[in-house]
Scaffold this active site. Structure first.
Site, PDB file in Angstrom:
ATOM      1  N   LYS A 109       0.798  -1.314  -0.153  1.00 35.83           N
ATOM      2  CA  LYS A 109       0.038   0.022  -0.023  1.00 35.83           C
ATOM      3  C   LYS A 109       0.799   1.365   0.099  1.00 35.83           C
ATOM      4  CE  LYS A 109      -3.978  -2.292   1.025  1.00 35.83           C
ATOM      5  NZ  LYS A 109      -3.589  -3.769   1.368  1.00 35.83           N
TER       6      LYS A 109
HETATM    7  C1  LIG Z   1      -4.445  -4.772   0.840  1.00 33.60           C
HETATM    8  C2  LIG Z   1      -3.563  -6.088   0.884  1.00 33.60           C
HETATM    9  C3  LIG Z   1      -3.986  -6.893  -0.235  1.00 33.60           C
HETATM   10  C4  LIG Z   1      -5.121  -7.037  -0.975  1.00 33.60           C
HETATM   11  O1  LIG Z   1      -4.990  -5.984  -1.930  1.00 33.60           O
HETATM   12  P1  LIG Z   1      -6.438  -5.350  -2.585  1.00 33.60           P
HETATM   13  O2  LIG Z   1      -5.953  -4.283  -3.335  1.00 33.60           O
HETATM   14  O3  LIG Z   1      -7.229  -5.071  -1.466  1.00 33.60           O
HETATM   15  O4  LIG Z   1      -6.848  -6.493  -3.335  1.00 33.60           O
HETATM   16  C5  LIG Z   1      -3.250  -8.119  -0.034  1.00 33.60           C
HETATM   17  N1  LIG Z   1      -2.016  -8.320   0.622  1.00 33.60           N
HETATM   18  C6  LIG Z   1      -1.502  -7.294   1.675  1.00 33.60           C
HETATM   19  C7  LIG Z   1      -0.762  -7.496   2.376  1.00 33.60           C
HETATM   20  C8  LIG Z   1      -2.642  -6.103   1.737  1.00 33.60           C
HETATM   21  O5  LIG Z   1      -2.277  -5.413   2.535  1.00 33.60           O
END
Ligand SMILES: *Cc1c(COP(=O)(O)O)cnc(C)c1O
Length: 494
Positions: A109
């Site tokens: 993120k």
């Molecule tokens: C948010 C997240 C996901 C999922 O990603 P999306 O964009 O919501 O599909 C997978 N792995 C981790 C570690 C995350 O923080």
């Protein structure tokens, strides 16, 4: 380039789409068309660094920003990473891992959320907005801290993060609770991620709530992947991985590759689909889910049904039943028919489900395929992968590796494949340690240390320092009280 809503509302500029986060009709903003990348563009990117690649790709979508401006923002954002933002590591002849967790909060993120505050600040200036921004974030664990790190102490901005109090790892919770920053508010809820996301969307769509915040001098915006400004930086690393592999002669020009993506809210993998629509040679996009496998069912039989138990898993950032960004894919599935999207979303709201013609998915979206993994499969994959490759996966990435193994067994496909690694294993030290050692260590920091001794991998500095920080934000409320609790943050302030 203009942005249109998946539910048919009027078009807005990129800056306005980023400021608003969600369209007034409740839909999500999508680009009015997909700019094209030629093979020559990919070749030219080989000699560029990540920030330059980002400025080039993002610049094609955010046409009201100059490329020099975007390069400046990207340089600032990616300077906060420990080394490269998205390095690709070869594991065997066909498997590669793209590590997206070298940012300030150790999850993918960060790649978008270190950049988003710059994009939003500029959008404010471009749109001549005189309001302060209130960023409302629902998090399944990782977005919250990444958004806090991006937006803390940013002038003219307040940030409120809402997380499921019992639905995140101990270290994820501590990361959020110990956050400093004079504009940071964190709220636990007695509910799950879907409850948090629904509450946030309700506030966005409520005229009354918007007016209340306007009176306090704020306009609302989102740092979740419903915001286009969150999604567009994620397109970059798909292209960058391809370009890196091309540059190292791992692939030939034009050779299509697969991507495997651990999926929750469908933002990450959707960015991969958009990269393909831009012209990136992509064969399969493999959607990997944990036991909250609503997406696996959707891509198997066309039925999206949230009327099922919600499971808490060792991959909590993917514990989601309502994957918001699927709405953007439905828009493409139905040739951008907003009427149809509205019909499906109404059905989701009223019945908790909708269905589409599965043959249509096969025909229009042939690149998608989906697999799910149960808890034992996730833990066994961490163990096996460490034994075989001496590489430590986090619980989310393990779901993806497991999906890839299932895909290989089913298809025998020998296409080069990049697995997106979305978090550091140390964020989920308890479950990762138990997976490799068979031992349960309930204390989060002891688990960190034992994981380190057992695997001889480095403990990230951000995890080490957490042990010495005191939790500041410890409030927890019931789901029905979320809106009131958010207002309370601001009424107190004035
Ligand atoms: C948010 C997240 C996901 C999922 O990603 P999306 O964009 O919501 O599909 C997978 N792995 C981790 C570690 C995350 O923080």
């Amino acid at each position: 380039m203009d942005y249109i809503s998946t539910r048919g509302g009027s078009a807005v500029s990129a800056g306005a789409a980023i400021l608003k986060g969600i369209a007034e009709d409740g839909g999500l903003y999508v680009p009015s068309f997909f700019p094209k990348l030629e093979l020559e563009d990919l070749r030219n990117m080989i000699s560029m660094d990540y920030a330059e690649r980002a400025a080039l790709i993002i610049g094609q979508f955010l046409t009201d920003y100059s490329e020099a401006e975007l390069l400046d923002y990207a340089r600032k954002a990616y300077a906060r990473f420990d080394g490269e933002p998205a390095p690709v590591v070869g594991v065997d002849d066909t498997t590669y891992i793209m590590e997206l967790f070298h940012g300030p909060t150790l999850a993918f993120k960060d790649i978008a959320l270190t950049l988003l505050p710059h994009l939003m600040g500029a959008a404010h200036r471009k749109c001549g907005s005189d309001k302060k921004t209130l960023i409302l974030v629902a998090t399944s664990g990782d977005t919250g801290k990444a958004a806090i790190e991006g937006f803390k102490n940013v002038e003219g901005t307040e940030i409120v993060v809402i997380y499921p109090s019992e639905g995140v790892s101990d270290l994820q919770k501590l990361q959020m609770q110990t956050s400093d920053g004079n504009n940071v508010h964190v709220l636990g809820i007695r509910g799950n991620f879907d409850d948090a996301q629904t509450a946030v969307k309700r506030i966005f769509n409520s005229k009354e709530a918007n007016e209340k915040f306007n009176k306090l001098g704020y306009s609302l915006s989102s740092a979740n992947s419903i915001n286009w400004g969150r999604l567009v930086p994620q397109i970059v690393y798909y292209v960058s991985a391809y370009v890196d592999m091309l540059g190292c002669d791992e692939i030939d020009e034009g050779e299509a590759i697969n991507f495997v993506v651990p999926t929750g809210n469908f933002g990450d993998i959707l960015a991969g689909y958009y990269a393909k629509r831009m012209g990136l040679p992509v064969n399969k996009l493999i959607v990997a889910s944990n036991v909250n496998n609503v997406l696996t069912d959707f891509f198997t039989d066309g039925v999206y049904d949230t009327n099922r138990p919600f499971h808490k898993t060792v991959s909590p950032s993917m514990d989601i039943l309502v994957s918001s960004n699927l709405e953007r894919l439905l828009f493409e599935l139905y040739d951008r028919d907003a009427e149809k999207v509205r019909e499906l979303m109404d059905s989701l709201k009223e019945e908790g489900e909708y269905s589409v013609d599965i043959d249509r998915i096969y025909e229009v979206l042939p690149e998608f395929t989906a697999y799910s993994t149960d808890e034992n499969g996730t833990c066994a994959t961490i163990d096996n992968f460490f034994e075989t490759n001496d590489y430590l996966l986090d619980t989310h990435t393990a779901v993806a590796v497991n999906a890839y193994n299932d895909y290989l067994t089913e298809t025998g496909d020998n296409t080069k494949t990049v697995v997106l690694s979305t978090a550091s294993p140390y964020k989920f030290a308890h479950d990762v340690y138990e997976s490799v050692s068979g031992n349960d260590e309930p204390d989060a920091f002891k688990a960190v240390k034992k994981l380190h001794s057992y695997t001889m991998t480095d403990i990230p500095a951000q995890i080490k320092e957490l042990e010495y920080l005191d939790p500041i934000h410890t409030g927890v409320v019931d789901v029905k009280d979320i809106e009131e609790a958010i207002f309370a943050f601001f009424n107190k302030d004035c």
